[in-house]
Design a protein around this motif. Structure first.
Motif, mmCIF file in Angstrom:
data_model
loop_
_atom_site.group_PDB
_atom_site.id
_atom_site.type_symbol
_atom_site.label_atom_id
_atom_site.label_comp_id
_atom_site.label_asym_id
_atom_site.label_seq_id
_atom_site.Cartn_x
_atom_site.Cartn_y
_atom_site.Cartn_z
ATOM 1 N N ILE A 20 2.792 -19.344 2.213
ATOM 2 C CA ILE A 20 2.577 -18.358 1.169
ATOM 3 C C ILE A 20 3.256 -17.176 1.601
ATOM 4 N N PRO A 21 4.329 -16.538 1.097
ATOM 5 C CA PRO A 21 4.730 -15.495 1.661
ATOM 6 C C PRO A 21 4.096 -14.035 1.771
ATOM 7 N N GLN A 22 4.052 -13.269 2.734
ATOM 8 C CA GLN A 22 3.387 -11.918 2.681
ATOM 9 C C GLN A 22 4.340 -10.981 2.131
ATOM 10 N N ALA A 23 3.762 -10.022 1.523
ATOM 11 C CA ALA A 23 4.323 -8.798 1.264
ATOM 12 C C ALA A 23 4.710 -8.015 2.368
ATOM 13 N N PHE A 38 0.114 1.436 4.483
ATOM 14 C CA PHE A 38 -0.850 0.197 4.633
ATOM 15 C C PHE A 38 -0.842 -0.158 5.855
ATOM 16 N N SER A 39 -1.885 -0.955 6.459
ATOM 17 C CA SER A 39 -1.893 -1.597 7.624
ATOM 18 C C SER A 39 -1.315 -2.678 7.730
ATOM 19 N N ASP A 40 -0.588 -2.884 8.562
ATOM 20 C CA ASP A 40 0.436 -4.116 8.835
ATOM 21 C C ASP A 40 -0.388 -5.357 9.159
ATOM 22 N N CYS A 41 -1.580 -4.926 9.817
ATOM 23 C CA CYS A 41 -2.785 -6.102 10.206
ATOM 24 C C CYS A 41 -3.800 -6.310 9.107
ATOM 25 N N GLY A 42 -3.637 -6.044 7.980
ATOM 26 C CA GLY A 42 -4.458 -6.176 6.939
ATOM 27 C C GLY A 42 -5.829 -5.367 6.932
ATOM 28 N N TYR A 43 -6.646 -5.820 5.845
ATOM 29 C CA TYR A 43 -7.963 -5.148 5.696
ATOM 30 C C TYR A 43 -8.931 -6.078 5.878
ATOM 31 N N VAL A 44 -10.328 -5.473 6.091
ATOM 32 C CA VAL A 44 -11.431 -6.426 6.067
ATOM 33 C C VAL A 44 -12.350 -5.736 5.218
ATOM 34 N N GLY A 69 -16.454 -9.364 5.528
ATOM 35 C CA GLY A 69 -15.617 -10.013 6.549
ATOM 36 C C GLY A 69 -14.106 -10.719 6.060
ATOM 37 N N ASP A 70 -14.269 -10.963 4.716
ATOM 38 C CA ASP A 70 -12.876 -11.484 4.195
ATOM 39 C C ASP A 70 -11.746 -10.766 4.502
ATOM 40 N N ALA A 71 -10.742 -11.139 4.962
ATOM 41 C CA ALA A 71 -9.552 -10.604 5.254
ATOM 42 C C ALA A 71 -8.604 -10.476 4.131
ATOM 43 N N VAL A 72 -7.790 -9.400 3.909
ATOM 44 C CA VAL A 72 -6.901 -9.385 2.695
ATOM 45 C C VAL A 72 -5.834 -8.526 3.419
ATOM 46 N N TYR A 73 -4.740 -8.501 2.805
ATOM 47 C CA TYR A 73 -3.331 -7.894 2.940
ATOM 48 C C TYR A 73 -3.184 -6.837 1.713
ATOM 49 N N ALA A 74 -3.278 -5.718 1.649
ATOM 50 C CA ALA A 74 -2.764 -4.594 0.780
ATOM 51 C C ALA A 74 -1.295 -4.586 0.427
ATOM 52 N N THR A 75 -0.872 -4.420 -0.843
ATOM 53 C CA THR A 75 0.529 -4.380 -1.349
ATOM 54 C C THR A 75 0.723 -3.113 -1.791
ATOM 55 N N GLN A 76 -0.240 -2.459 -2.735
ATOM 56 C CA GLN A 76 -0.098 -1.590 -3.703
ATOM 57 C C GLN A 76 -1.278 -0.699 -3.776
ATOM 58 N N ALA A 77 -1.269 0.516 -3.924
ATOM 59 C CA ALA A 77 -2.321 1.652 -4.015
ATOM 60 C C ALA A 77 -2.347 2.039 -5.534
ATOM 61 N N ARG A 79 -4.885 4.951 -7.663
ATOM 62 C CA ARG A 79 -6.332 5.661 -7.837
ATOM 63 C C ARG A 79 -7.319 5.105 -7.124
ATOM 64 N N GLY A 80 -7.148 5.012 -5.872
ATOM 65 C CA GLY A 80 -8.102 4.613 -5.339
ATOM 66 C C GLY A 80 -8.693 3.164 -5.263
ATOM 67 N N TRP A 81 -7.839 2.484 -5.629
ATOM 68 C CA TRP A 81 -7.784 0.888 -5.596
ATOM 69 C C TRP A 81 -6.708 0.314 -4.871
ATOM 70 N N TYR A 82 -6.893 -0.708 -4.273
ATOM 71 C CA TYR A 82 -6.025 -1.664 -3.550
ATOM 72 C C TYR A 82 -5.446 -2.909 -4.153
ATOM 73 N N ARG A 83 -4.353 -3.106 -4.542
ATOM 74 C CA ARG A 83 -3.792 -4.734 -4.782
ATOM 75 C C ARG A 83 -3.736 -5.396 -3.469
ATOM 76 N N VAL A 84 -4.434 -6.506 -3.576
ATOM 77 C CA VAL A 84 -4.737 -7.261 -2.204
ATOM 78 C C VAL A 84 -4.242 -8.796 -2.483
ATOM 79 N N ARG A 85 -3.875 -9.337 -1.270
ATOM 80 C CA ARG A 85 -3.986 -10.961 -1.223
ATOM 81 C C ARG A 85 -4.772 -11.252 -0.312
ATOM 82 N N LEU A 86 -5.868 -12.385 -0.706
ATOM 83 C CA LEU A 86 -6.612 -12.923 0.154
ATOM 84 C C LEU A 86 -6.048 -13.852 1.309
ATOM 85 N N MET A 87 -6.314 -13.451 2.504
ATOM 86 C CA MET A 87 -5.977 -14.253 3.751
ATOM 87 C C MET A 87 -6.577 -15.525 3.871
ATOM 88 N N PHE A 88 -7.586 -15.902 3.532
ATOM 89 C CA PHE A 88 -8.307 -17.067 3.828
ATOM 90 C C PHE A 88 -9.208 -17.298 2.698
#
Length: 124
Positions: A20-23, A38-44, A69-77, A79-88
Motif C-alpha cells: 500500500i503506497p505511503q504518502a 509531518f514526521s517521516d517516521c509517523g505517529y503513535v 501504541g497504534d502507529a499511523v502516518y499523517a498526510t494532512q492537517a 484545525r487541530g486534526w490529522y488525516r492519518v493512515r493506519l500502519m498496522f
C-alpha cells in the motif's frame, strides 16, 4: 460504504503482494511544502482509545477506535486534526490484542493531541 471500499483495496493489495503506497513528499495527494511539518517516521497514539473519524471534527462519523501504541502516518492537517493512515491492524503493533476492526491502510481523521511523533532509528 467508504470503509468497505478501503478495506477491499487493502485486502486486494495484500493478496496481490503489492504494498500500500505511503504518502511521501511531493505526491499528488499532498504537495511537499504542505508535508514539511509531518514526521517521516509517523505517529503513535498516546491515549487509551481515540476515534478515527471520516472528517476533521467530532461532527463526523466514527470509523472505529485507535488504541494506545497504534502507529499511523499523517498526510494532512486541519484545525487541530490529522488525516492519518493506519500502519498496522489496530492493536497488533501495540501488543494489546484488542481489535476495533480497523485494518492496516485504513484512513481517517484523528485529533492531533492524541498523537506523538515517532522517533526514527537508524541501524548501521
Amino acid at each position: 460504504m467508504k470503509r468497505l471500499i478501503l478495506t477491499t483495496a487493502a485486502v486486494a493489495a495484500v493478496l496481490s503482494g503489492t504494498a500500500i503506497p505511503q504518502a511521501t513528499a511531493g505526491t499528488p495527494e499532498q504537495p511537499a511544502s504542505a508535508r514539511a511539518d509531518f514526521s517521516d517516521c509517523g505517529y503513535v497514539v498516546t491515549t487509551d482509545a481515540v476515534r478515527l473519524r471520516t472528517g476533521p471534527g467530532t461532527r463526523y462519523a466514527a470509523l472505529g477506535l485507535l488504541r494506545r501504541g497504534d502507529a499511523v502516518y499523517a498526510t494532512q492537517a486541519r484545525r487541530g486534526w490529522y488525516r492519518v493512515r493506519l500502519m498496522f491492524d489496530s492493536g497488533s503493533a501495540s501488543g494489546t490484542r484488542k481489535s476495533s476492526g480497523l485494518r492496516e491502510g485504513t484512513t481517517g481523521w484523528v485529533v492531533k493531541r492524541a498523537l506523538r511523533a515517532s522517533v526514527c532509528t537508524q541501524l548501521d
